[in-house]
Each structure stands twice: as C-alpha cells, then as structure tokens.
Design a protein around this motif. Structure first.
Motif, PDB file in Angstrom:
ATOM      1  N   GLU A   1      -6.400   4.226 -15.580  1.00 62.84           N
ATOM      2  CA  GLU A   1      -6.431   4.826 -16.909  1.00 62.84           C
ATOM      3  C   GLU A   1      -5.087   4.675 -17.617  1.00 62.84           C
TER       4      GLU A   1
ATOM      5  N   SER B   1      -3.270   1.789 -18.154  1.00 65.93           N
ATOM      6  CA  SER B   1      -2.987   0.397 -18.451  1.00 65.93           C
ATOM      7  C   SER B   1      -2.040   0.303 -19.642  1.00 65.93           C
TER       8      SER B   1
ATOM      9  N   LYS C   1      -3.748  -0.441 -22.784  1.00 63.32           N
ATOM     10  CA  LYS C   1      -4.470   0.687 -23.380  1.00 63.32           C
ATOM     11  C   LYS C   1      -3.598   1.420 -24.399  1.00 63.32           C
ATOM     12  N   TYR C   2      -2.296   1.442 -24.156  1.00 63.85           N
ATOM     13  CA  TYR C   2      -1.381   2.182 -25.026  1.00 63.85           C
ATOM     14  C   TYR C   2      -0.846   1.354 -26.190  1.00 63.85           C
TER      15      TYR C   2
ATOM     16  N   LYS D   1      -5.391   9.328 -25.810  1.00 71.08           N
ATOM     17  CA  LYS D   1      -6.254   8.178 -26.081  1.00 71.08           C
ATOM     18  C   LYS D   1      -6.171   7.736 -27.535  1.00 71.08           C
TER      19      LYS D   1
END
Length: 186
Positions: free
Chosen positions: A88, A90, A93-94, A152
């Motif tokens: 979660e 990664s 992802k950011y 997120k």
C-alpha cells in the motif's frame, strides 16, 4: 542521490550467475522508518506475476543495474499479496498527489522520492508547483520530517512549508526554509 524514477526499469542481476532476474517496476516504502522497503521486479512478460526483493537483499544499485546475491532473494507473489505490509506504500501511488499544509494551504504536487544509497533512506520528496513554476525556479525538496501523513488523496505537511513558494523578486537568491530549498533563476 538518485530519484525514484531513475531506479525504475533497471535490470536486476544475480551476482552468482550473471542472470538478469527482471526489471525494477515499482518501489515500496516503509513510511514508518522513512526508507525503501522493497523493489517490485517483473521478469519478461507482463503475463508473469511480479516478484519482490526486500531492500536488505539488494547488494548495490549502480547507474546501470541493481545487483543481488542470487535468485533466492526473489519472493513470488502478486500485486495483491506480495509484501502486503508495504504494497500500500508504493512510491508511484504517492506521486501526483496534492501536498497540503496542516493549516489547509495547497503547496504543490508530490513528484518523486529522493533516496540515499546504499541505505535506501528517503532523503527527500520532490515537489512541483506546475510546469511554468518548475521551469522558472526549479523544484523544491521536502525533507521527510516535514511530512505529517500520506493519504489516498493528499499528503499533509507541516505549516513551515507555507513559505516555500514566496519569491524574493528578481534577485536570483536561494531561500532556505526549514525542510525545503527554493531556488530562483532571477
């Protein structure tokens, strides 16, 4: 110190055999300790499941390749279950997330991670305020301790970062704010 995107696509080579085990596809973070936790490696075809190499198993990261002792460091799995405790987190992802101060001010977009080698320690995060601002004055680097949380939808940073885009008009100076560096081309 390389940026995360410079590691993507590098071949992973086993020192004992000279075999290319795959290419770095993704970087996984240990956000609690502010360092790289693992590399996601894909061998050949996109049909094969990615594999994980935990950061302590990486021998070296060079300009042209990542080296590991042997093939035994690969952990089989899929995106859904391999290295689940880190997946979660990664780096990809950011990247692209908005960066907002704790007092509600938008200060830009997270663009990349900067890592120290060989430790894998995160030394900073590259921040952008848009293409024009990047071209005029460059990007700034947030220190890891300025980041309060990764969500997120946004990254929340300390209020100290509020001053990072303030310009000393036309003097070509370098402004230092705790945790960031601002450069103008003036």
């Amino acid at each position: 110190m390389p940026k995360g995107r410079q590691l993507l696509g590098l071949p992973v080579i086993a020192v004992d055999s000279g075999e290319v085990l795959g290419q770095v596809e993704e970087l996984l973070l240990d956000t609690e300790h502010r360092k790289l936790a693992a590399l996601v490696v894909r061998e050949g075809s996109w049909l094969k499941s990615p594999q994980i190499i935990r950061w302590p198993d990486v021998l070296s990261v060079g300009r042209d390749a990542v080296t590991v002792a042997d093939q035994s460091v690969l952990e089989a799995g899929s995106r859904e279950n391999a290295a689940g405790e880190f997946l979660e987190h990664s780096v990809q992802k950011y990247t692209g997330l908005r960066v907002v101060t704790a007092d509600g001010n938008d200060v830009g977009t997270l663009e990349d991670v900067v890592v120290e080698l060989p430790s894998g320690q995160v030394s900073g995060w590259e921040l952008s305020d848009g293409l024009i601002q990047d071209l005029l004055s460059g990007r700034v680097c947030l220190l890891p301790q300025d980041i309060l949380s990764f969500g997120k939808n946004a990254v929340v940073v300390s209020e100290q970062v509020n001053n990072l885009w303030k310009v000393d008009q036309g003097r070509g100076t370098s402004h230092e704010v705790p945790g960031v560096q601002w450069r103008s081309n003036g």
